[in-house]
Design an enzyme around this catalytic site. Structure first.
Site, PDB file in Angstrom:
ATOM      1  N   CYS A   9      44.008  42.784  39.948  1.00  0.00           N
ATOM      2  CA  CYS A   9      44.105  41.457  39.337  1.00  0.00           C
ATOM      3  C   CYS A   9      45.052  41.646  38.262  1.00  0.00           C
ATOM      4  CB  CYS A   9      42.675  41.160  38.936  1.00  0.00           C
ATOM      5  SG  CYS A   9      41.785  42.483  38.151  1.00  0.00           S
ATOM      6  N   GLU A  51      48.936  33.583  42.079  1.00  0.00           N
ATOM      7  CA  GLU A  51      48.546  34.834  42.455  1.00  0.00           C
ATOM      8  C   GLU A  51      48.282  35.137  43.840  1.00  0.00           C
ATOM      9  OE1 GLU A  51      44.391  36.456  41.506  1.00  0.00           O
ATOM     10  OE2 GLU A  51      45.172  37.828  40.510  1.00  0.00           O
ATOM     11  N   GLY A  80      28.683  34.222  48.609  1.00  0.00           N
ATOM     12  CA  GLY A  80      28.989  33.426  47.320  1.00  0.00           C
ATOM     13  C   GLY A  80      28.626  32.159  47.066  1.00  0.00           C
ATOM     14  N   LYS A  86      25.070  40.499  42.893  1.00  0.00           N
ATOM     15  CA  LYS A  86      25.580  39.982  44.006  1.00  0.00           C
ATOM     16  C   LYS A  86      26.864  40.507  44.366  1.00  0.00           C
ATOM     17  CE  LYS A  86      27.406  37.233  46.295  1.00  0.00           C
ATOM     18  NZ  LYS A  86      28.807  37.655  47.287  1.00  0.00           N
TER      19      LYS A  86
HETATM   20  P1  NAD Z   1      36.045  34.995  44.985  1.00  0.00           P
HETATM   21  O1  NAD Z   1      36.122  34.426  43.685  1.00  0.00           O
HETATM   22  O2  NAD Z   1      35.890  34.121  46.236  1.00  0.00           O
HETATM   23  O3  NAD Z   1      34.650  35.746  45.183  1.00  0.00           O
HETATM   24  C1  NAD Z   1      34.396  36.862  44.119  1.00  0.00           C
HETATM   25  C2  NAD Z   1      33.058  36.911  44.122  1.00  0.00           C
HETATM   26  O4  NAD Z   1      32.358  35.750  43.966  1.00  0.00           O
HETATM   27  C3  NAD Z   1      32.162  37.260  45.460  1.00  0.00           C
HETATM   28  O5  NAD Z   1      31.201  38.212  45.165  1.00  0.00           O
HETATM   29  C4  NAD Z   1      31.921  35.969  46.246  1.00  0.00           C
HETATM   30  O6  NAD Z   1      30.789  36.150  47.089  1.00  0.00           O
HETATM   31  C5  NAD Z   1      31.380  35.250  44.776  1.00  0.00           C
HETATM   32  N1  NAD Z   1      31.467  33.747  45.050  1.00  0.00           N
HETATM   33  C6  NAD Z   1      32.325  33.115  45.749  1.00  0.00           C
HETATM   34  N2  NAD Z   1      32.064  31.659  45.496  1.00  0.00           N
HETATM   35  C7  NAD Z   1      31.013  31.470  44.635  1.00  0.00           C
HETATM   36  C8  NAD Z   1      30.054  30.573  44.460  1.00  0.00           C
HETATM   37  N3  NAD Z   1      30.287  29.115  44.633  1.00  0.00           N
HETATM   38  N4  NAD Z   1      29.065  30.706  43.546  1.00  0.00           N
HETATM   39  C9  NAD Z   1      28.846  31.927  42.906  1.00  0.00           C
HETATM   40  N5  NAD Z   1      29.537  33.203  43.449  1.00  0.00           N
HETATM   41  C10 NAD Z   1      30.673  32.874  44.381  1.00  0.00           C
HETATM   42  O7  NAD Z   1      37.256  35.931  45.141  1.00  0.00           O
HETATM   43  P2  NAD Z   1      38.021  36.432  46.291  1.00  0.00           P
HETATM   44  O8  NAD Z   1      38.928  35.666  46.775  1.00  0.00           O
HETATM   45  O9  NAD Z   1      36.979  37.138  47.392  1.00  0.00           O
HETATM   46  O10 NAD Z   1      38.702  37.720  45.519  1.00  0.00           O
HETATM   47  C11 NAD Z   1      40.127  37.660  44.982  1.00  0.00           C
HETATM   48  C12 NAD Z   1      40.056  37.065  43.698  1.00  0.00           C
HETATM   49  O11 NAD Z   1      39.391  37.760  42.901  1.00  0.00           O
HETATM   50  C13 NAD Z   1      41.591  37.167  43.271  1.00  0.00           C
HETATM   51  O12 NAD Z   1      42.213  35.861  42.832  1.00  0.00           O
HETATM   52  C14 NAD Z   1      41.671  37.991  42.029  1.00  0.00           C
HETATM   53  O13 NAD Z   1      42.504  37.691  41.130  1.00  0.00           O
HETATM   54  C15 NAD Z   1      40.408  38.066  41.560  1.00  0.00           C
HETATM   55  N6  NAD Z   1      40.015  39.238  40.679  1.00  0.00           N
HETATM   56  C16 NAD Z   1      39.912  39.408  39.557  1.00  0.00           C
HETATM   57  C17 NAD Z   1      39.595  40.498  39.024  1.00  0.00           C
HETATM   58  C18 NAD Z   1      39.690  40.565  37.229  1.00  0.00           C
HETATM   59  O14 NAD Z   1      39.230  41.814  36.708  1.00  0.00           O
HETATM   60  N7  NAD Z   1      40.149  39.634  36.714  1.00  0.00           N
HETATM   61  C19 NAD Z   1      39.416  41.614  39.554  1.00  0.00           C
HETATM   62  C20 NAD Z   1      39.367  41.294  40.995  1.00  0.00           C
HETATM   63  C21 NAD Z   1      39.792  40.352  41.579  1.00  0.00           C
END
Ligand code: NAD
Length: 465
Positions: free
Chosen positions: A279, A369, A203, A170
């Protein structure tokens, strides 16, 4: 742009179960460039069932054969690299040069590394009177973010397939076109039907359904700590494995013996790359008080040079979030020395490369962050103070240490509570374990450590003698 109407399930594109769709927007000009189905729990169920059906045969496929499949996938990624890069630029906003190198080059290297690891890994070991088999965990639910849309997918799918698991992906709402292209690549590479499935969608709907599905044995999630915590709780209640790659607030510690100009310039470039949407970015620069003003001047000049070379953020929501953080930094009393909250262009989700000085460790811009092109420069008194500040956040994903020699930097790095530290500009290693300490996550990706996330052991005890 190719238009598919459905989900990639069991080796083909099938219609989505519901009528919902999400738009894909080019963040550089705010134009809608595509539309994909918003998957439901029903789509997820169909995809997971297909992955379960495919599991026994794929798990029983000799690792050397799985390695050949992964090599074929790598070859398709290479052949279609330009198409991937253009798609990433269009939906994620990466400048073309960055899309052609890091955004697509890294996942190609990672896919290649798992083709090699699958062939070379010892899936069986002998311990005393036991033979220990390393067997696939089962069906993997992979949930990925948009910042490195292809890399995040490959960093989960390649090791999972190498291990003998099957996967349902997903991807992030903002970057589904890259995920669709990846599904095409899987198809073109001739992987058996069902070993990889794609469900696009929101998500809280499709992602949530995947985490909750009883047919998913392991959830691998990369994204925000807020969502990761929720996913970890659901997985914990179901006693299923969860690997979580979450946020970071990494420290770039410049010790007094370091080459200051180099450390500052590389540090600024590290934060501005991918418009700060990394990240592991070193978003806190720690400088000794005697060199502080010089470092601030160098950093401001380096950030100003970025000008038009920086890409947009991925979405209006991210742009607004980041600008809100910048405004908060100003309100908290930090000194803006480059950039600021104003929009640099009329169209597109751009934020100016921004540098703050006089940042105190407890300020929000030093703790939270931001995920944008924003650097905070903090002053330290001595090494103990530097270590205390560096370790003084809830995160622990990456970091950097600069000193006159590697041994001095490495000695300091041993005190850091974080998963990775680059010593004097040591380059990224796609085979080294990547993952967080503290609230930056649990589990590791990349290399052999990333492979073992998807394996579980079975020990057979034999009679001795
Ligand atoms: P997010 O957590 O909202 O989304 C990430 C993924 O999770 C998306 O595919 C989204 O659709 C899904 N998602 C959202 N809500 C969900 C739920 N309730 N259940 C299941 N899946 C769900 O993140 P974002 O705000 O879109 O992305 C930015 C964040 O991601 C930043 O905080 C960053 O630090 C983090 N990030 C971390 C890494 C790492 O490797 N540690 C890499 C990239 C991004």
């Amino acid at each position: 742009m190719k238009a598919h109407d459905g989900m990639y399930i069991e080796g083909g594109w099938r219609p989505a179960s519901g009528p919902g769709t999400t738009d894909v927007v080019n963040p550089a000009d705010e134009q809608v460039i595509g539309r994909v189905p918003a998957g439901t729990a029903e789509d997820v169920d169909i995809a997971v069932r297909a992955a379960r059906r495919a599991l026994p045969a794929w798990a029983a496929t000799p690792p050397a054969r799985r390695a050949e499949h992964l090599a074929a996938l790598r070859d398709v990624l290479v052949a279609r690299q330009e198409e991937f890069a253009d798609t990433i630029t269009a939906e994620q906003g990466s400048p073309p040069a960055y899309a052609r190198t890091v955004q697509t080059g890294l996942p190609i290297a990672v896919a290649g590394s798992y083709a090699e690891l699958a062939a070379a890994h010892a899936f069986e070991e002998r311990i005393g009177n036991s033979t220990v088999h390393h067997e696939p965990v089962g069906v993997v639910g992979a949930i990925t973010p948009w910042n490195y849309p292809l890399h995040q997918i490959v960093a989960k799918v390649a090791p999972a397939l190498a291990a003998g698991c099957t996967v349902v992906l997903k991807p992030a709402e903002d970057t589904p076109l890259t995920a669709r292209l990846f599904a095409e690549a899987v198809h073109e590479a001739g992987l058996p039907a069902g070993v990889f499935g794609l469900v696009t969608g929101l998500g809280p709907v499709a992602g949530h359904a995947l985490v909750e599905h009883r047919g998913v044995d392991l959830v691998s999630f990369t994204g925000s700590t807020v969502v990761g915590r929720r996913i970890g709780a659901i997985a914990g209640a179901a006693v299923k494995k969860a690997a979580l790659e979450l946020g970071g607030k990494s420290a770039n510690v410049i010790l007094p013996s370091a080459d200051l100009a180099r450390a500052v310039n590389v540090g600024v470039a590290n934060v501005m790359a991918n418009s700060g949407q990394t990240c592991s970015a070193w978003t806190r620069m720690l400088v000794h008080r005697d060199q502080y003003e010089e470092a601030v001047g160098l950093a401001a000049a380096a950030a100003d040079k970025y000008g038009d070379r920086i890409g947009p953020l991925v979405s209006a929501a991210q742009r607004d979030r980041v600008r809100g953080h910048v405004e908060r930094g100003v309100a908290e009393g930090a000194r803006l020395v480059a950039g600021g909250p104003d929009a640099p262009r009329e169209r597109g989700y751009y934020v100016r490369p921004t540098v703050f000085a006089e940042v105190a460790p407890e300020m929000a811009i030093a703790q939270e962050e931001i995920f944008g092109p924003v650097l905070s420069i903090l002053r330290y008194e001595d090494e103990r103070d530097a270590l205390r500040i560096a370790n003084g956040t809830v995160y622990g994903l990456a970091g950097a240490v600069w000193a006159g020699d590697d041994a001095e930097a490495a000695a300091f790095a041993r005190g850091l509570e974080t998963g990775q530290v680059d010593i004097n500009g040591g380059r990224f290693n796609p085979l080294a374990p990547f993952g967080g300490w503290k609230q930056s996550g649990v589990g590791r990706e990349l290399g052999v450590h990333g492979l073992t996330e998807y394996l579980q052991t079975k020990s057979l005890q034999f009679r001795e003698g």
